[in-house]
Design a protein around this motif. Structure first.
Motif, PDB file in Angstrom:
ATOM      1  N   ASP A   1      -5.599  13.017  -4.313  1.00  0.00           N
ATOM      2  CA  ASP A   1      -4.260  13.373  -4.785  1.00  0.00           C
ATOM      3  C   ASP A   1      -3.462  12.193  -5.322  1.00  0.00           C
ATOM      4  O   ASP A   1      -2.319  12.358  -5.740  1.00  0.00           O
ATOM      5  N   THR A   2      -4.035  10.998  -5.310  1.00  0.00           N
ATOM      6  CA  THR A   2      -3.341   9.811  -5.818  1.00  0.00           C
ATOM      7  C   THR A   2      -3.404   9.803  -7.337  1.00  0.00           C
ATOM      8  O   THR A   2      -4.474   9.943  -7.928  1.00  0.00           O
ATOM      9  N   SER A   3      -2.248   9.632  -7.959  1.00  0.00           N
ATOM     10  CA  SER A   3      -2.207   9.594  -9.418  1.00  0.00           C
ATOM     11  C   SER A   3      -2.760   8.271  -9.921  1.00  0.00           C
ATOM     12  O   SER A   3      -2.750   7.257  -9.217  1.00  0.00           O
TER      13      SER A   3
ATOM     14  N   VAL B   1      -7.000  10.006  -1.646  1.00  0.00           N
ATOM     15  CA  VAL B   1      -7.503   9.497  -2.924  1.00  0.00           C
ATOM     16  C   VAL B   1      -7.547  10.634  -3.941  1.00  0.00           C
ATOM     17  O   VAL B   1      -7.186  10.459  -5.107  1.00  0.00           O
TER      18      VAL B   1
ATOM     19  N   TYR C   1       0.849  -1.183   0.000  1.00  0.00           N
ATOM     20  CA  TYR C   1       0.000   0.000   0.000  1.00  0.00           C
ATOM     21  C   TYR C   1       0.886   1.235   0.000  1.00  0.00           C
ATOM     22  O   TYR C   1       1.804   1.344   0.823  1.00  0.00           O
TER      23      TYR C   1
ATOM     24  N   THR D   1      -1.110   9.474   0.817  1.00  0.00           N
ATOM     25  CA  THR D   1      -1.711  10.402  -0.138  1.00  0.00           C
ATOM     26  C   THR D   1      -3.215  10.167  -0.159  1.00  0.00           C
ATOM     27  O   THR D   1      -3.672   9.031  -0.213  1.00  0.00           O
TER      28      THR D   1
ATOM     29  N   GLU E   1      -0.069   5.620  -9.796  1.00  0.00           N
ATOM     30  CA  GLU E   1       0.131   5.001  -8.479  1.00  0.00           C
ATOM     31  C   GLU E   1      -0.995   4.018  -8.170  1.00  0.00           C
ATOM     32  O   GLU E   1      -0.773   2.930  -7.655  1.00  0.00           O
ATOM     33  N   PHE E   2      -2.237   4.384  -8.501  1.00  0.00           N
ATOM     34  CA  PHE E   2      -3.366   3.479  -8.295  1.00  0.00           C
ATOM     35  C   PHE E   2      -3.165   2.196  -9.089  1.00  0.00           C
ATOM     36  O   PHE E   2      -3.360   1.094  -8.568  1.00  0.00           O
TER      37      PHE E   2
END
Length: 93
Positions: free
Chosen positions: A59-61, A57, A51, A55, A64-65
């Motif tokens: 701001d998560t790219s 959700v 995990y 960050t 990255e996801f």
């Protein structure tokens, strides 16, 4: 070597294999290798995961996801599928 030493007499039954579990062909080759060495697969445990916290959700790219999705779900799917393909013909596992 230290890892195997901790298993004492059972160490001779350990086979440590480096595999990219996100790669379909590598997972299939691992399952085939296990079947060739042991004659069967009785169990498969999916313990890969991670995990990238810290960050939100929002701001998560997407990159990255997708990395986390691949690490956590693709590996479980590929491993489970390879194991099932080995177990189903034997109707056990």
């Amino acid at each position: 070597a230290d890892f195997a030493a901790r298993f004492g007499d059972g160490a001779s039954r350990l086979h440590l294999i480096g595999v990219n579990l996100t790669d379909e062909a590598s997972v299939a080759a691992l399952a085939e290798s296990v079947q060739e060495k042991t004659g069967k697969i009785d169990a498969w445990v999916n313990i890969v995961g991670g995990y990238a916290g810290g960050t939100s959700v929002a701001d998560t790219s997407l990159e990255e996801f997708e990395r986390m999705f691949t690490l956590n779900l693709r590996t479980a799917f590929l491993g489970s599928r390879a194991a099932m393909r080995a177990m189903l013909p034997r109707k056990t596992g």
